[in-house]
Design an enzyme around this catalytic site. Structure first.
Site, short mmCIF file in Angstrom:
data_model
loop_
_atom_site.label_atom_id
_atom_site.label_comp_id
_atom_site.label_asym_id
_atom_site.label_seq_id
_atom_site.Cartn_x
_atom_site.Cartn_y
_atom_site.Cartn_z
N LYS A 48 0.81 -1.21 0.00
CA LYS A 48 0.00 0.00 0.00
C LYS A 48 0.85 1.27 0.00
O LYS A 48 0.36 2.35 -0.32
CB LYS A 48 -0.95 -0.01 1.19
CG LYS A 48 -1.96 -1.14 1.17
CD LYS A 48 -2.87 -1.09 -0.05
CE LYS A 48 -3.99 -2.13 0.03
NZ LYS A 48 -4.90 -2.08 -1.13
N ASP A 49 2.13 1.15 0.32
CA ASP A 49 3.04 2.30 0.20
C ASP A 49 3.02 2.84 -1.23
O ASP A 49 3.10 4.05 -1.47
CB ASP A 49 4.48 1.91 0.53
CG ASP A 49 4.72 1.75 2.02
OD1 ASP A 49 3.77 1.92 2.80
OD2 ASP A 49 5.87 1.44 2.39
#
Length: 345
Positions: A48-49
């Site tokens: 999700k970064d």
């Protein structure tokens, strides 16, 4: 990245370029060659970064995010942590509406990253005012100079993986990948990677992973949104009780559902066989690989990439807790390692 020094300008420089690791022991009885794209190597310990950085920087380019803005998002934990991480470096406030399936440890991590957290009940319909979707919308309407990221319906979610994860996998496999196995929640990862890979080679098969209690598999097969498919389940970040527009079902060849119990055991097995300490959804992906293998999906020349979304440290109170496993009825002494902790008195 600062030139010729090996020094990063900030932690955001470390997002992406995650390793591809050959699986040896856990896949020894499967046909083909299997590789793990280990997203726990991102600085925020999850894939999700990638979307947090991409979406926020795109909002900056468009002038949507400005000095003093507040980032608002719905999350089962990982996206929230990544949004909070990027917001810290970029100088934004962060408000998160969190699904109650997120562990206390995840919630504490979000707080530690400076986010304001609202915990919402998991087992309510998407249009219930208490759902984390509706709470995030309300908070956005009530908060001046705020931006609601809305990963489930944000095409930038998919684009982030089309521009980063997909090309990385293609390069790391020298274009020889034959199958991709990926979990589907928001659908951004599987859709973005699949689109890129199929543009390079339309013969690449994209195998989705869904959860029992989710509607994605049946919707993909029939186009029907069947509410009877929906019931509570435990895996975080997998499956949905709505149809995310971030999911491009046309680039996904098939879906396979896995159980909460099998995914939990498979994650634990991954740790003690391959030394890969991963999250609940990673266990689901490995379990799906085994089910696809039983279906005869692979041959000896298959090169199969499994996307493992996050790090296991986020699940210490759940799948890596023997007490939690027992509470769920998952703990089977025959499947567990022997007692490894002794207290000296």
């Amino acid at each position: 990245m600062t030139q010729n020094t090996g020094i990063s300008n900030n932690i955001l420089d470390l997002i992406g370029s995650t390793p591809l690791i050959k699986l040896n022991k856990i896949t020894k009885n499967l046909t083909g060659n299997f590789y793990a794209k280990y997203e726990g190597f991102n600085p925020g310990h999850s894939m999700k970064d990638r979307i947090a950085l991409y979406i926020i920087e795109e909002a900056e380019r468009q002038g949507i995010l400005k000095k003093g803005s507040t980032v608002i998002e719905t999350t089962s934990g990982n996206t929230g942590f990544s949004m909070a991480l990027v917001s810290i470096i970029k100088g934004y406030k962060c408000i998160l509406a969190v699904n109650s399936k997120a562990s206390a440890g995840k919630i504490n991590m979000l707080k530690a990253m400076g986010a304001k957290v609202y915990v919402c009940p998991a087992h309510v319909s998407a249009d219930d005012p208490r759902s984390y979707y509706e709470v995030a919308k309300r908070l956005h309407n009530e908060t001046a100079n705020s931006v609601y990221i809305n990963q489930y319906f944000n095409d930038l979610n998919t684009e982030a993986h089309y521009r980063s994860t997909g090309p990385e996998i293609w390069k790391q496999t020298n274009g020889e990948i034959t199958h991709l196995i990926a979990a589907s929640g928001t659908g951004g990862t599987i859709s973005g990677v699949a689109k890129y890979l199929k543009e390079q080679n339309p013969k690449v098969k994209v195998l989705g992973v869904d959860a029992f209690g989710s509607i994605l598999k049946k919707f993909h097969e029939t186009g029907e949104f069947d509410k009877n498919e929906i019931y509570p389940y435990r895996i975080e970040g997998l499956g949905k009780n709505l149809i995310p527009t971030a999911t491009n079902f046309d680039v996904i060849d098939t879906f396979e559902k896995v159980t909460d119990e099998s995914a939990a055991h498979r994650a634990r097995e991954l740790a003690i066989t391959e030394g890969l300490f991963t999250g609940y959804t990673s266990g689901a992906v490995v379990q799906a690989a085994m089910q696809y293998n039983e279906m005869g999906m692979f041959n000896e020349n298959s090169k199969v990439v499994l996307i493992l979304p996050d790090h296991g440290s986020r699940y210490m109170e759940k799948i890596y807790s023997d007490d939690w496993m027992k509470e769920q009825g998952f703990f089977d002494a025959k499947k567990q390692a022997h007692e490894q902790v002794e207290y000296i008195k």
